[in-house]
Design a protein around this motif. Structure first.
Motif, PDB file in Angstrom:
ATOM      1  N   ILE A  91       0.813  -1.216   0.000  1.00  0.00           N
ATOM      2  CA  ILE A  91       0.000   0.000   0.000  1.00  0.00           C
ATOM      3  C   ILE A  91       0.847   1.268   0.000  1.00  0.00           C
ATOM      4  CG2 ILE A  91      -2.020  -1.074   1.068  1.00  0.00           C
ATOM      5  CD1 ILE A  91      -1.201   0.127   3.710  1.00  0.00           C
ATOM      6  N   ALA A  95      -1.294  15.044   2.045  1.00  0.00           N
ATOM      7  CA  ALA A  95      -2.471  14.813   2.886  1.00  0.00           C
ATOM      8  C   ALA A  95      -3.627  14.282   2.047  1.00  0.00           C
ATOM      9  CB  ALA A  95      -2.875  16.108   3.582  1.00  0.00           C
ATOM     10  N   ASN A 122      -3.017  10.646   0.945  1.00  0.00           N
ATOM     11  CA  ASN A 122      -3.260   9.718   2.054  1.00  0.00           C
ATOM     12  C   ASN A 122      -4.744   9.585   2.353  1.00  0.00           C
ATOM     13  OD1 ASN A 122      -0.694   8.895   2.585  1.00  0.00           O
ATOM     14  ND2 ASN A 122      -0.276  10.571   4.011  1.00  0.00           N
ATOM     15  N   LEU A 123      -5.418  10.717   2.300  1.00  0.00           N
ATOM     16  CA  LEU A 123      -6.843  10.709   2.617  1.00  0.00           C
ATOM     17  C   LEU A 123      -7.611   9.806   1.655  1.00  0.00           C
ATOM     18  CD1 LEU A 123      -8.815  12.288   4.520  1.00  0.00           C
ATOM     19  CD2 LEU A 123      -9.392  13.590   2.497  1.00  0.00           C
ATOM     20  N   ARG A 131      -6.674   7.298  -0.062  1.00  0.00           N
ATOM     21  CA  ARG A 131      -6.411   5.861  -0.090  1.00  0.00           C
ATOM     22  C   ARG A 131      -6.724   5.196   1.241  1.00  0.00           C
ATOM     23  NH1 ARG A 131      -0.472   4.615   0.906  1.00  0.00           N
ATOM     24  NH2 ARG A 131       0.218   6.321   2.171  1.00  0.00           N
ATOM     25  N   THR A 132      -7.299   5.932   2.167  1.00  0.00           N
ATOM     26  CA  THR A 132      -7.707   5.303   3.427  1.00  0.00           C
ATOM     27  C   THR A 132      -9.231   5.299   3.559  1.00  0.00           C
ATOM     28  OG1 THR A 132      -7.261   7.408   4.463  1.00  0.00           O
ATOM     29  CG2 THR A 132      -5.621   5.698   4.777  1.00  0.00           C
ATOM     30  N   ARG A 133      -9.681   4.998   4.746  1.00  0.00           N
ATOM     31  CA  ARG A 133     -11.096   4.750   4.988  1.00  0.00           C
ATOM     32  C   ARG A 133     -12.008   5.871   4.483  1.00  0.00           C
ATOM     33  NH1 ARG A 133     -14.128   5.999   9.769  1.00  0.00           N
ATOM     34  NH2 ARG A 133     -15.903   4.608  10.043  1.00  0.00           N
ATOM     35  N   VAL A 134     -11.659   7.103   4.818  1.00  0.00           N
ATOM     36  CA  VAL A 134     -12.534   8.223   4.467  1.00  0.00           C
ATOM     37  C   VAL A 134     -12.599   8.398   2.947  1.00  0.00           C
ATOM     38  CG1 VAL A 134     -12.879  10.695   4.734  1.00  0.00           C
ATOM     39  CG2 VAL A 134     -12.029   9.355   6.647  1.00  0.00           C
ATOM     40  N   ARG A 150     -12.094   6.149   0.651  1.00  0.00           N
ATOM     41  CA  ARG A 150     -12.859   5.052   0.043  1.00  0.00           C
ATOM     42  C   ARG A 150     -14.350   5.300   0.195  1.00  0.00           C
ATOM     43  NH1 ARG A 150      -8.736   1.567   2.050  1.00  0.00           N
ATOM     44  NH2 ARG A 150      -9.869   1.431   3.994  1.00  0.00           N
ATOM     45  N   ALA A 151     -14.731   5.833   1.368  1.00  0.00           N
ATOM     46  CA  ALA A 151     -16.154   6.131   1.570  1.00  0.00           C
ATOM     47  C   ALA A 151     -16.617   7.198   0.581  1.00  0.00           C
ATOM     48  CB  ALA A 151     -16.394   6.594   3.005  1.00  0.00           C
ATOM     49  N   VAL A 207     -15.492   7.711  -2.491  1.00  0.00           N
ATOM     50  CA  VAL A 207     -15.677   7.085  -3.806  1.00  0.00           C
ATOM     51  C   VAL A 207     -16.930   6.216  -3.804  1.00  0.00           C
ATOM     52  CG1 VAL A 207     -14.644   5.598  -5.545  1.00  0.00           C
ATOM     53  CG2 VAL A 207     -13.216   7.176  -4.267  1.00  0.00           C
ATOM     54  N   MET A 209     -13.402   0.932  -8.381  1.00  0.00           N
ATOM     55  CA  MET A 209     -12.419   0.555  -7.372  1.00  0.00           C
ATOM     56  C   MET A 209     -11.995  -0.891  -7.572  1.00  0.00           C
ATOM     57  SD  MET A 209     -14.221   2.092  -4.030  1.00  0.00           S
ATOM     58  CE  MET A 209     -13.071   3.063  -3.140  1.00  0.00           C
ATOM     59  N   LEU A 266     -14.030  -1.482   1.820  1.00  0.00           N
ATOM     60  CA  LEU A 266     -15.207  -0.669   2.128  1.00  0.00           C
ATOM     61  C   LEU A 266     -16.190  -1.456   2.972  1.00  0.00           C
ATOM     62  CD1 LEU A 266     -15.775   1.501  -0.962  1.00  0.00           C
ATOM     63  CD2 LEU A 266     -16.198   2.222   1.367  1.00  0.00           C
ATOM     64  N   HIS A 316     -15.680  -0.925   6.468  1.00  0.00           N
ATOM     65  CA  HIS A 316     -15.812   0.468   6.907  1.00  0.00           C
ATOM     66  C   HIS A 316     -16.231   0.602   8.371  1.00  0.00           C
ATOM     67  CE1 HIS A 316     -16.565   4.769   6.184  1.00  0.00           C
ATOM     68  NE2 HIS A 316     -17.589   4.627   6.990  1.00  0.00           N
ATOM     69  N   MET A 347     -13.606  -0.074  11.020  1.00  0.00           N
ATOM     70  CA  MET A 347     -12.448   0.822  11.066  1.00  0.00           C
ATOM     71  C   MET A 347     -12.885   2.146  11.671  1.00  0.00           C
ATOM     72  SD  MET A 347     -11.113  -0.103   7.253  1.00  0.00           S
ATOM     73  CE  MET A 347      -9.479   0.573   7.258  1.00  0.00           C
ATOM     74  N   SER A 381     -10.542   5.239  11.579  1.00  0.00           N
ATOM     75  CA  SER A 381      -9.729   6.423  11.316  1.00  0.00           C
ATOM     76  C   SER A 381     -10.566   7.500  10.630  1.00  0.00           C
ATOM     77  CB  SER A 381      -8.510   6.066  10.469  1.00  0.00           C
ATOM     78  OG  SER A 381      -8.912   5.783   9.154  1.00  0.00           O
ATOM     79  N   PRO A 434     -10.756  11.726   8.994  1.00  0.00           N
ATOM     80  CA  PRO A 434     -10.007  12.425   7.954  1.00  0.00           C
ATOM     81  C   PRO A 434      -8.604  12.854   8.384  1.00  0.00           C
ATOM     82  CG  PRO A 434     -11.881  13.716   8.713  1.00  0.00           C
ATOM     83  CD  PRO A 434     -12.033  12.370   9.293  1.00  0.00           C
ATOM     84  N   GLY A 439      -6.318   9.807   8.751  1.00  0.00           N
ATOM     85  CA  GLY A 439      -6.167   9.273   7.400  1.00  0.00           C
ATOM     86  C   GLY A 439      -5.190  10.093   6.575  1.00  0.00           C
ATOM     87  N   ALA A 440      -5.290  11.426   6.713  1.00  0.00           N
ATOM     88  CA  ALA A 440      -4.407  12.297   5.940  1.00  0.00           C
ATOM     89  C   ALA A 440      -2.956  12.145   6.394  1.00  0.00           C
ATOM     90  CB  ALA A 440      -4.859  13.748   6.077  1.00  0.00           C
ATOM     91  N   PHE A 483      -1.795   9.321   7.832  1.00  0.00           N
ATOM     92  CA  PHE A 483      -1.480   7.949   7.492  1.00  0.00           C
ATOM     93  C   PHE A 483      -0.265   7.456   8.273  1.00  0.00           C
ATOM     94  CE2 PHE A 483      -0.485   4.444   4.464  1.00  0.00           C
ATOM     95  CZ  PHE A 483      -1.677   3.793   4.671  1.00  0.00           C
ATOM     96  N   GLU A 527      -5.321  -0.020   8.610  1.00  0.00           N
ATOM     97  CA  GLU A 527      -5.350  -0.420   7.205  1.00  0.00           C
ATOM     98  C   GLU A 527      -4.803  -1.830   7.041  1.00  0.00           C
ATOM     99  OE1 GLU A 527      -6.196   1.110   4.086  1.00  0.00           O
ATOM    100  OE2 GLU A 527      -7.337   2.390   5.425  1.00  0.00           O
TER     101      GLU A 527
END
Lengths: 348, 254
Positions: free
Chosen positions: A14, A187, A190-191, A193-196, A198-199, A201, B93, B101, B104, B107, B109, B111, B114-115, B117, B125
């Motif tokens: 990742i 930022a 990273n945002l 490609r993580t949980r938030v 993905r939500a 998209v 995706m 997802l 979701h 999990m 984390s 924003p 996540g930013a 990371f 993750e």
């Protein structure tokens, strides 16, 4: 030639920058960027600075429109909010610039949340109308609330300075903008490609399915609005300091359309796309101008006919061209070039 | 009392009655099939169960608590997952991202982390990636894990969607026509997965399906709907002999 990378752990899988080559390449590129003010022409520095501001704003819009699928025609409003917040804090309260710019982003994000709530149930065309109206309201406000924004007289900005060092000239402010671009790009990457991310998209692609798997649509749409307008606000703050003068005419609906053009031409739903689009659309007016002058030399009836309208017409034509021919934008073209080289000399 | 109790559930769209006072009880660990001719209200029932539609009458109890007025993401949190009749995957995706997802709700984390990371967000993750890979192994879709879902063939997509629902670690799994449009081999694969899910993971399954062979083979109990009304409930053998069911499916003898 590298063809495939073998990865041993999910951690490696990742990573954004997969191989040593990519890291080396990227480091060289950043080092090159850092050296730009030392040798480049002032015009080049000026263009890069403007492009940097556009990249930040476009990235914000891409998070909302490209990733979350919420069309916004009011992005210029958030840029204006950030710009005017920074300007007012700097001129009235004399706050330093490193406080004013995040504050601009914060105020823009706050308004983004305020706009996000009524827009929760709107989609597509209706959302575009609502956000556009918001843009018009903000434009009207900054024009007519003269006691606060000085209206059409505009606001002159003080020079930015950090720890007693003036950042006033273009070459020094270049580093400020570059720092913001790098930080906010990282930022954003990273945002998404993580949980938030993905939500986001998921909401764009299938909002009903997203809700069933537990994505709180209200929460995530509002978060997306907030992040997007934060980016817009920071871009606005940087813009106000860089230009040194703010005028309401800088933040019309045409600017919003320009941002939309950036993400369509650059590539919807990709961080790199916002970078490509921001740079491309900042440079293109000057290209058109140069081209018009060239044409004028050969075609007398076009001599001296160039004006700003040409840019707008070109943006429109470019949006159409990209939507039809290359919906994934410059980012898609870039991806194909990369794949082509990666697989060379094999055709697939 | 069952894990899921549906009590006199009604759903109307304007003048059309999609569900008319349907009663149904699903026991824990059971594989409960819902069958009926087209337009009988099976998918409407599912949409009520997962909160997409709000029923106009009656109640749905999960562990004795009403879920009829909850929003879909709340119901998801209570452990209800579903697949859709017309696959509702996130087409652009990759398979991994689609399954992530599904994680979701497990999990946390936000924003900011996540930013950055870093630390917790990164760990999270990786942990969930491991969990997702288990499901990928289970469903035998290792080869396509990095492919965007939109590029996959129909049968595989159906499997990925099942995987996404499984990633939620559901207590109740709603399958809306899991084998529709599949050939015999694919159908058998899915049937095997469904039985494994029921037995190994102890998941309660409610399944809407038109393929009578599959339903009669694997279901523990069957509920039959016709024009929004429940006309029968029982074991597969009982349902096959029930005159009202035969009437609904085959019509009356002249």
């Amino acid at each position: 030639m590298r063809s495939k990378t073998f990865r041993e752990s999910y951690r490696e899988d990742i990573k954004v920058f997969q191989t040593l080559w990519v890291k080396l390449w990227l480091t060289t590129f950043v080092a090159f960027l850092l050296s730009v003010p030392l040798w480049a022409d002032p015009y080049v520095i000026y263009m890069i600075n403007l492009a940097g501001v556009s990249v930040i704003a476009a990235m914000g819009l891409n998070i909302l429109t490209g990733f979350t699928g919420q069309i916004s025609l009011g992005h210029s409003a958030f840029v204006a909010l950030g710009a005017y917040t920074s300007a007012i804090l700097a001129t009235r309260l004399g706050l330093p610039f490193w406080l004013c710019i995040p504050a601009g982003g914060g105020v823009a994000a706050f308004f983004g949340i305020l706009l996000g709530f009524p827009c929760l149930r709107l989609k597509g065309l209706y959302l575009a109308m609502a956000t556009m109206s918001f843009g018009v309201v903000i434009e009207y406000t900054v024009t007519h609330w003269e006691s606060m924004t000085m209206g059409v007289r505009g606001i002159s900005m003080p020079k930015a300075s950090l720890l007693g060092i003036s950042l006033g000239d273009d070459a020094r402010f270049f580093y400020v903008i570059l720092a913001f671009v790098l930080l906010l790009t990282l930022a954003a990457k990273n945002l998404v490609r993580t949980r938030v991310g993905r939500a986001f998209v998921a909401i764009r692609d299938r909002d009903i399915a997203a809700e069933v798997i537990g994505v709180n649509l209200t929460q995530y749409k509002v978060i997306s609005f907030a992040i997007s307008s934060f980016y817009g606000g920071v871009a606005g703050g940087l813009y106000s300091y860089y230009m040194g003068y703010l005028h309401p005419e800088n933040f019309t609906i045409l600017l919003s359309i320009e941002y939309i053009a950036m993400i369509i031409i650059g590539g919807m739903g990709s961080i790199l796309g916002a970078i490509f689009g921001g740079i491309f659309l900042t440079v293109i007016p000057d290209v058109i101008k140069a081209f018009a002058e060239l044409l004028g030399q050969h075609l007398p009836f076009l001599q001296g006919r160039y004006d700003e309208e040409w840019n707008i017409a070109t943006f429109g034509a470019l949006i159409m061209l990209f939507l039809i021919v290359e919906p994934t934008g410059l980012n898609g073209i870039w991806g194909r070039i990369k794949t082509c080289f990666k697989n060379w000399p094999f055709t697939y | 009392m069952g894990l899921l109790e549906i009590q006199r559930l009604s759903l109307c769209f304007g003048g059309i009655v999609a569900l008319d006072k349907v009663d149904m009880t699903v026991q824990k660990g059971e594989l409960h099939a819902v069958i009926g001719p087209n337009g009988a209200g099976k998918t409407s029932l599912f949409n009520c169960l997962c909160g997409i539609y709000r029923p106009t009458g009656g109640d749905i109890l999960l562990d004795g608590k009403s879920i009829a007025a909850l929003k879909p993401h709340h119901i998801g949190k209570l452990g209800v997952a579903r697949t859709f009749q017309n696959i509702e995957l996130f087409a652009q995706m990759t398979v991994i991202d689609n399954l992530l997802l599904g994680r979701h709700l497990h999990m946390h984390s936000g924003p900011f982390s996540g930013a950055l990371f870093f630390g917790k967000a990164l760990e999270e993750e990786l942990d969930n990636r491991r969990k997702v890979e288990e499901i990928i192994d289970f469903l035998e879709i290792e080869k396509v894990r990095k492919k965007p879902v939109g590029t996959l063939p129909y049968g595989i997509r159906k499997r990925v969607e099942l995987g996404r629902a499984l990633a939620m670690d559901p207590r109740i799994l709603l399958l809306d026509e899991p084998v529709a449009g599949m050939n015999l081999e694919e159908t058998e694969d899915i049937a095997r997965f469904v039985l494994d899910i029921q037995e190994e993971m102890g998941t309660t399954i409610i399944m809407v399906e038109h393929d009578m062979g599959v339903v009669m083979d694997i279901a523990d109990r069957i509920t039959v709907l016709d024009f929004g009304v429940k006309i029968a409930e029982g074991s597969p053998v009982e349902i096959q002999r029930n005159p009202r069911v035969i009437l609904a499916y085959l019509g009356e003898e002249q």
